[in-house]
Design an enzyme around this catalytic site. Structure first.
Site, PDB file in Angstrom:
ATOM      1  N   SER A 139       1.657  -9.505  -0.901  1.00 14.05           N
ATOM      2  CA  SER A 139       1.332  -8.283  -0.738  1.00 14.05           C
ATOM      3  C   SER A 139       1.707  -7.632   0.258  1.00 14.05           C
ATOM      4  O   SER A 139       2.161  -6.476   0.642  1.00 14.05           O
ATOM      5  CB  SER A 139      -0.196  -8.165  -1.166  1.00 14.05           C
ATOM      6  OG  SER A 139      -1.077  -9.134  -0.302  1.00 14.05           O
TER       7      SER A 139
ATOM      8  N   GLU B 265     -10.169   7.243   4.289  1.00 14.39           N
ATOM      9  CA  GLU B 265     -10.823   6.528   5.463  1.00 14.39           C
ATOM     10  C   GLU B 265      -9.908   5.287   5.502  1.00 14.39           C
ATOM     11  O   GLU B 265      -9.195   4.939   4.626  1.00 14.39           O
ATOM     12  CB  GLU B 265     -12.192   6.038   5.012  1.00 14.39           C
ATOM     13  CG  GLU B 265     -12.427   4.839   3.830  1.00 14.39           C
ATOM     14  CD  GLU B 265     -11.719   5.651   2.572  1.00 14.39           C
ATOM     15  OE1 GLU B 265     -11.992   6.737   2.470  1.00 14.39           O
ATOM     16  OE2 GLU B 265     -11.438   4.803   1.542  1.00 14.39           O
TER      17      GLU B 265
ATOM     18  N   LYS C 135       0.973  -1.123   0.105  1.00 16.71           N
ATOM     19  CA  LYS C 135       0.022   0.038   0.039  1.00 16.71           C
ATOM     20  C   LYS C 135       0.782   1.243   0.084  1.00 16.71           C
ATOM     21  O   LYS C 135       0.341   2.196  -0.453  1.00 16.71           O
ATOM     22  CB  LYS C 135      -1.042   0.140   1.020  1.00 16.71           C
ATOM     23  CG  LYS C 135      -2.310  -0.879   1.019  1.00 16.71           C
ATOM     24  CD  LYS C 135      -3.331  -0.713   1.981  1.00 16.71           C
ATOM     25  CE  LYS C 135      -4.390  -1.436   1.772  1.00 16.71           C
ATOM     26  NZ  LYS C 135      -4.179  -2.908   2.095  1.00 16.71           N
TER      27      LYS C 135
HETATM   28  C1  LIG Z   1      -5.159  -4.021   1.740  1.00 14.97           C
HETATM   29  C2  LIG Z   1      -4.354  -5.262   1.500  1.00 14.97           C
HETATM   30  C3  LIG Z   1      -4.862  -5.927   0.252  1.00 14.97           C
HETATM   31  C4  LIG Z   1      -5.981  -5.675  -0.479  1.00 14.97           C
HETATM   32  O1  LIG Z   1      -5.958  -4.566  -1.280  1.00 14.97           O
HETATM   33  P1  LIG Z   1      -5.832  -4.620  -2.760  1.00 14.97           P
HETATM   34  O2  LIG Z   1      -6.349  -3.173  -3.217  1.00 14.97           O
HETATM   35  O3  LIG Z   1      -6.645  -5.605  -3.535  1.00 14.97           O
HETATM   36  O4  LIG Z   1      -4.460  -5.018  -3.234  1.00 14.97           O
HETATM   37  C5  LIG Z   1      -3.998  -7.167  -0.009  1.00 14.97           C
HETATM   38  N1  LIG Z   1      -2.988  -7.534   0.949  1.00 14.97           N
HETATM   39  C6  LIG Z   1      -2.698  -6.543   1.808  1.00 14.97           C
HETATM   40  C7  LIG Z   1      -1.140  -7.104   2.718  1.00 14.97           C
HETATM   41  C8  LIG Z   1      -3.246  -5.560   2.096  1.00 14.97           C
HETATM   42  O5  LIG Z   1      -2.969  -4.829   3.224  1.00 14.97           O
END
Ligand SMILES: *Cc1c(COP(=O)(O)O)cnc(C)c1O
Length: 410
Positions: free
Chosen positions: A388, A121, A99
């Site tokens: 992610s 938010e 993010k």
């Molecule tokens: C917020 C988050 C997501 C989901 O958000 P996307 O916009 O679909 O990528 C996925 N993995 C992590 C670690 C997150 O913090």
């Protein structure tokens, strides 16, 4: 079936009105039109500015710690068969998830626009923490709107945001969760679009946000493609990522969109396919409008956004990024699901076999890769998973509900 080789470079989308095929656009009250146009015009200028791009590159390298590595999960792969699983380590990006990639871009844009304050938010607090980090870096104020119920549940993230200097403002109406927090943030934005700018947390919302966030996340895919080729001499057969709003998936997919590579998005099936038990918007939703854009949307009988669930709080959103909806319709990307249970298994299996504790969100993409490997144990394929984020935020919950994971050893 997934069609692969048709090049559909993302540079051609969205159109001038912000549509990806049927999806996206701008469906907002009149008070928001002018502030959005200001963001759009500013972004058009900076996205062609050499100085802006250079500065973002410098930030990524020296502040975020990019490039993040691609890692071959050899021990895990061997246990599952002949499929080789690779991980793009966004868990090693500063603040522990992808993010920050778009938050730093949004912060830099805000500074170029001369804004004093970033507002947004947050649901579980992940976007709030990343944006508060960006605000601290750029010396900007930061107001994060958060449902009162979520604030109680996510106390460590509330503390993080406050330590980083953000104000966390409780949304006290309705169910006091994410939807009410969005309402509160947008209301605040309309009141003072001169000093503040709204920073969205995924490839969702009205144009230009889905395009802008995708562009800022593109770095993940560009790095991963180069790293994977350097490591293996080839492209991966499959690239997989979890899909909540869809930003980490758009980031990694964009690196491979014009290649003969299968792209798999993995939605959260939660406890199962009944309404309220999952958040698989593209698998079970139908076209609708939420938060200013058109997408596949989980809806109740009255057409209102349906209640959603996922064990991964970053994935429980009833809508999904408009570009994903179009990539589903054009069949360039295949969308699959993973349940809470499958994500829990993947969480422990990766921890025990590789020494990497993944975020529960990322565990959905990994669960899908593990399923592919087990389904064809003799087939020597390569699967690149976008990891992610890291699982530190999930550890207390997992220990409390599932213990140390001894039941999941493979
Ligand atoms: C917020 C988050 C997501 C989901 O958000 P996307 O916009 O679909 O990528 C996925 N993995 C992590 C670690 C997150 O913090």
């Amino acid at each position: 079936m997934i069609t692969t080789p048709t090049p559909q470079s993302l540079r051609t989308s969205p159109d001038a009105a912000g549509f990806f095929g049927n999806y996206g656009g701008i469906f907002v009250p009149p008070g928001l039109e002018a502030p959005l146009a200001e963001v759009r015009e500013a972004y058009e200028v900076v996205s062609r500015s050499h100085d802006f791009i250079e500065e973002l590159r410098r930030i990524r390298r020296h502040f975020q710690g990019r490039p993040t590595p691609v890692y071959h999960a050899a021990r895990l792969s061997k246990k599952l068969g002949r499929t080789q699983i690779y991980l793009k380590r966004e868990d090693l990006n500063h603040t522990g998830a992808h993010k920050l990639n778009h938050c730093m871009g949004e912060g830099l844009l805000a500074r170029h626009m001369g804004k004093k304050k970033l507002i947004a938010e947050t649901g579980a607090g992940q976007h709030g923490v990343a944006l508060a980090t960006a605000a601290a870096y750029f010396g900007l104020e930061c107001d994060i709107y958060m449902g009162e119920v979520d604030m109680a549940k996510q106390a460590p993230n509330v503390a993080r945001m406050k330590i980083l200097g953000a104000r966390v403002i409780p949304a006290t109406h309705g169910l006091r969760t994410l939807k009410e927090a969005v309402d509160a943030a947008l209301t605040a934005y309309v009141k003072d679009p001169v000093n503040q700018v709204y920073c969205i947390g995924s490839v969702v919302g009205p144009h230009p946000f889905p395009m802008m966030v995708r562009d800022f996340q593109q770095v993940v895919g560009i790095e991963a493609r180069e790293q994977f080729i350097e490591m293996t001499g080839n492209l991966p057969d499959i690239v997989a990522a979890c899909v909540g709003g869809g930003s980490n998936a758009m980031g990694i997919f964009s690196g491979f969109i014009d290649d003969a590579v299968e792209l798999h998005g993995v939605e959260p099936l939660g406890k199962g396919p009944n309404m309220g038990d999952h958040s698989a918007s593209m698998t079970y939703g139908r076209e609708g409008i939420i938060h200013g854009f058109r997408c596949y949307l989980l809806q109740d009988e009255k057409g209102e956004p349906a209640p959603v669930h996922s064990i991964a709080s970053g994935l429980d959103y009833p809508g999904v990024g408009p570009e994903h909806c179009n990539l589903k319709d054009t069949k360039r990307v295949g969308y699959f699901t993973a349940t809470d249970k499958e994500a829990v298994e993947a969480f422990y299996v990766l921890s025990r076999n590789e020494g990497i504790i993944p975020a529960l969100e990322s565990a959905h993409a990994l669960a899908h890769a593990m399923r592919l490997a087990r389904a064809n144990p003799e087939q020597p394929r390569t699967v690149l998973v976008n990891l992610s984020g890291r699982g530190d935020k999930d550890m207390d919950y997992m220990i409390e509900h599932y213990g140390t994971g001894d039941d999941y050893i493979i």
